[in-house]
Structures are given as C-alpha cells and as structure tokens.
Design an enzyme around this catalytic site. Structure first.
Site, mmCIF file in Angstrom:
data_model
loop_
_atom_site.group_PDB
_atom_site.id
_atom_site.type_symbol
_atom_site.label_atom_id
_atom_site.label_comp_id
_atom_site.label_asym_id
_atom_site.label_seq_id
_atom_site.Cartn_x
_atom_site.Cartn_y
_atom_site.Cartn_z
ATOM 1 N N LYS A 25 1.427 -1.343 0.151
ATOM 2 C CA LYS A 25 0.258 0.404 0.091
ATOM 3 C C LYS A 25 0.841 1.459 -0.332
ATOM 4 O O LYS A 25 0.541 1.739 -0.547
ATOM 5 C CB LYS A 25 -0.915 -0.083 1.211
ATOM 6 N N ARG A 140 -7.851 13.883 12.664
ATOM 7 C CA ARG A 140 -6.546 13.579 12.580
ATOM 8 C C ARG A 140 -5.468 14.665 11.996
ATOM 9 O O ARG A 140 -5.793 14.918 11.011
ATOM 10 C CB ARG A 140 -6.431 12.707 12.058
ATOM 11 N N GLN A 189 4.211 10.772 6.318
ATOM 12 C CA GLN A 189 3.975 10.799 5.806
ATOM 13 C C GLN A 189 3.534 12.705 4.941
ATOM 14 O O GLN A 189 3.883 13.279 4.509
ATOM 15 C CB GLN A 189 2.375 10.287 5.689
ATOM 16 N N ASP A 331 4.385 0.762 12.322
ATOM 17 C CA ASP A 331 2.670 -0.241 12.012
ATOM 18 C C ASP A 331 3.546 -1.809 12.210
ATOM 19 O O ASP A 331 2.394 -2.388 12.127
ATOM 20 C CB ASP A 331 2.766 -0.312 10.087
#
Length: 451
Positions: A25, A140, A189, A331
C-alpha cells in the site's frame, strides 16, 4: 464500517502453505501520485488491492471506474447541515456556487496516506477542491503539512476545525519560497507528501527536518522511488534538496506488502510448528516494515530468501530480548506487542509516539483489548511495558477493531492460543489486506462470519 463480526479459531497448530500478498500500500500510493504528477510518464505495476489504494486510484484516474466515496459525499452535502462532522453547506455557499463546489468534493474516507499525499498534490492542480474524509479523518491533525505548504505559497483553508480536515485547496500555488522546515517526529507522510510534489515546484524544494526523524525508512522509500523515476536529490544531515525537474519515463514495480507479511510472522511465532512461503518479497526492500524479519528472529522465526520469495520457519529458541524500538517501523508495533502478550513476555517498547494519531489511538486500543486476556500495557514517559502477570488464555474474547485494520489483523494470531475469539467489523481489513480472512482459512484457521 460496522460490518458483521467474525469468529476465528485454530485447532490446527502446525501450519504450512503459500500466501500471495497484495502489493505494498505504501509503495502503491506513492507510485500513483508520481504517475499522476508525471501525467502518465511513470507507469505502475502490481498496484495494491487495498481499499485505501483503490480509493486513491479512483480519485486520480476516475475513468478506472473504481469505487470512491465522492457520490456519497455529494448526497451528504446536499442533505445534511452541520451535524455529525458533515461538510458545512453554508461554508460552501459562502465561497461560491454550491453546484460547482459539489463537483469538486473529494472524500478519501479513512485513507490517511491519501489525505496527506493529495493535500500537496492538489496545490499543484488548477482549480478548487474540498478534500475531506471520514469522521475519524477529521480528528487526525494535518496542520503541520498545511503550514509548510502555505509557506511555499499554497492557498489552503480549513472549512471546519482549525488544523484538521476538511481542507479547501486552491491551485496552482504561486511559489514564494523554496525553503521550508517541518518537524520530523510527527508523521513521515507529511514529509513524503512534500517530496513527491517537490520536482514540479518552480523553485524546487529545500526541506529542513527539525529534530529526530520518525519512520525514516518511509522517507527513504519515497526518495528511492523518486530516483527510480529519474528525480535527482541530495540529503545532507537534516536537509533534503530537490530541484525543479520533470519526472522521467519509467516503470515502478510495486513489491508485495511487508506490513501484511508481518501478520504471518506473528502467526508463525504463535504456532507449534510453521513453514510458510510468501512469494515476491526480497531481502532488499524499500519498505521499513521488512524489519519484521529481524524482530521475529528473536521469536525463533527464520527468513530464507530464495525461489523469488521468503520462506518462514519456526525453530525452537528462548526469547530473551526485552526492549523493542518501533521508531522506524510503527506499523509493526501492534503485531509484536500482541505476540509478546500471548507468550507472556514482559517486554518494553519505545518509538510508539505516532500511534496515537493513526486510524485510532492505537496505544489506548491495545491497552483496552489486551486487558481482556489479563495483560496490562503500562505507559511511562513514552516508554511502554507489558505486565503479563495476570495473563489468562482460557477464555473466549471479542476484540473491538476501532475502525482500524491493523487491530483486527494484529489480534487474529491469538486464535492459536485461545479456544475461540471474535473480531468485530471483519470488513475493516479491506483497508490494506482484503483477502486476509481467506488466507487464514487456506492454512487451517476456522473462520465464520456472524449472521
């Protein structure tokens, strides 16, 4: 999502089989943004089947006819007022004609990577868009990225809460500065979003990372993929420089997802015996989560790369490692913490700072769900320690997923040490690994979706 729950059990403790994982992903989402920015010069192979990637693909390439939430959002904007975090109709009307604004609503649902990457992407496009998402997405933070883009010259407004989506983005930006600073310990990110857009900035980009960089492998992944597309850059200490330049004609082949692979390492660690083959994975991955091979070696799981993939095998080994640092691979945290809890290993964990702003507050979610087997996850000064003294595996439990795909898949291996367990909202895994439950069945798990 609120789909039906699923009951899983694993009477078979000796596991073997071949698992074909979907494309990464993380790599897919970066590659699709690069493809869009290059106007097709960058081709992409083995795109992930994850729902987040399908959503992004449907937005960037509407003619693919992929399912997106845009139609749903149009209905909500027409029918809803200001309740339940819906996009405020009066805000749209105040800025321009409602009909024209509705056509530019982009709803990415719960896809956090898409929200961050598209924020920078749309600053380079002509016109105005409203970029929004699910109720959780609106909780978020995105202010750090917005501030950085504004400094470069972007026009971005918050349509609801300051510092959070939805965003009204007017492009293309008129660049007034090439230098910007951004904190490195919040979300990589934000940095990757800026780097992907950097080659098309008229003045290029000089990005200064303030403080310690969290999830550094993800930034390295972004730069490596940019390099594959012909983008030149330099990285000196805490400063990354990318001059203005075109993307080159190139093809990016997406590797299978190491994050998905981590669940099979966890399953191997809790099985009595395990021999599993994961095709397509290699030992020189761009993905930071490939570190799972090193972590799970502590649990007796060997990784042998041959025949175009990796063979996992469980061997007897005493577990001695007491501290696990997830600064570069957050993660993986849920997966490894659950394995330690299942084995009664009172380990200590660091590098979990970003977990609280993920799909859910993952630290709190772990604390609540691990308590169901009598295990406590204790936080003290950004260090977390397991207390397994009250561990009780002689029960049937129900795991809440909190709309978080990783909660479902991190806890699924527990079925090997519990008599039976239930996981709520089984479709939540579609976010990153749509066929996870079918793959579990293929190696001997019993999986039943509740009526």
């Amino acid at each position: 999502m609120n789909s039906a729950s699923i009951k899983i059990s694993a009477s078979k403790k000796k596991l073997s089989g071949t698992i074909h994982l979907t494309g990464s992903k993380s790599e897919s989402n970066r590659a699709l943004i690069m493809q869009a920015l290059s106007k097709g010069a960058v081709a992409v192979k083995n795109v992930s089947e994850a729902a987040d990637t399908v959503t992004l693909l449907g937005i960037l390439q509407p003619d693919t006819k992929q399912e997106t939430e845009r139609g749903k959002l149009k209905t909500e904007a027409n029918e809803q007022g200001t309740e339940s975090g819906k996009l405020k109709t009066e805000t749209i009307e105040k800025n321009s004609n409602l009909k024209s604004q509705i056509s530019n609503l982009i709803n990415i649902g719960p896809a956090g990577t898409a929200m961050r990457f598209l924020t920078a992407y749309y600053t380079l496009q002509d016109g105005v868009v409203i970029l929004t998402g699910s109720a959780r997405m609106k909780q978020r933070p995105i202010g750090i990225l917005v501030d950085a883009l504004r400094k470069l010259g972007a026009e971005i407004e918050y349509t609801e809460k300051e510092g959070y989506p939805p965003l009204k983005i007017r492009g293309p930006l008129n660049q007034n500065s090439e230098k910007v600073s951004i904190k490195g310990d919040i979300s990589s990110q934000y940095i990757s979003s800026l780097l992907l857009a950097a080659p098309l900035l008229e003045k290029g980009l000089e990005l200064i990372i303030e403080g310690e960089l969290t999830s550094k492998p993800y930034v390295e992944m972004t730069l490596a993929m940019l390099s594959q597309a012909g983008i030149k850059y330099s990285w000196d200490e805490n400063t990354i420089r990318i001059p203005n330049q075109p993307y080159s004609k190139s093809t990016i082949s997406v590797e299978p997802d190491w994050s998905a692979a981590s669940y099979w390492y966890a399953i191997a660690a809790l099985a009595d015996e395990a021999e599993l083959f994961l095709p397509g994975l290699n030992g020189y991955s761009l993905q930071g989560d490939s570190k799972i091979t090193e972590i799970m070696a502590n649990f007796g799981i060997t990784s042998q790369f041959k025949d175009g993939g990796v063979f996992l095998k469980k061997e007897a080994k005493k577990l001695e490692r007491k501290i696990f640092d997830f600064k570069e691979c957050p993660d993986l945290a849920q997966t490894v913490i659950v394995v330690c809890a299942a084995l009664g290993h009172d380990a200590t964990f660091t590098g979990l700072e970003t977990l609280k702003i993920k799909e859910t507050d993952r630290v709190n979610a772990l604390q609540v769900e691990l308590a169901k087997i009598g295990v406590n996850l204790i936080e003290k000064n950004q260090t977390y320690k397991l207390d397994c003294s009250g561990r009780d595996l002689k029960k049937t439990i129900s795991i809440n997923t909190y709309d978080d795909h990783r909660m479902a898949m991190a806890f699924a291996p527990l079925a090997l040490v519990l008599n039976e367990m239930e996981i709520e909202d089984h479709l939540v895994v579609e976010k990153s690994y749509p066929h996870f439950w079918k793959d579990l069945e293929s190696i001997g798990y019993e999986v039943v979706v509740s009526d």
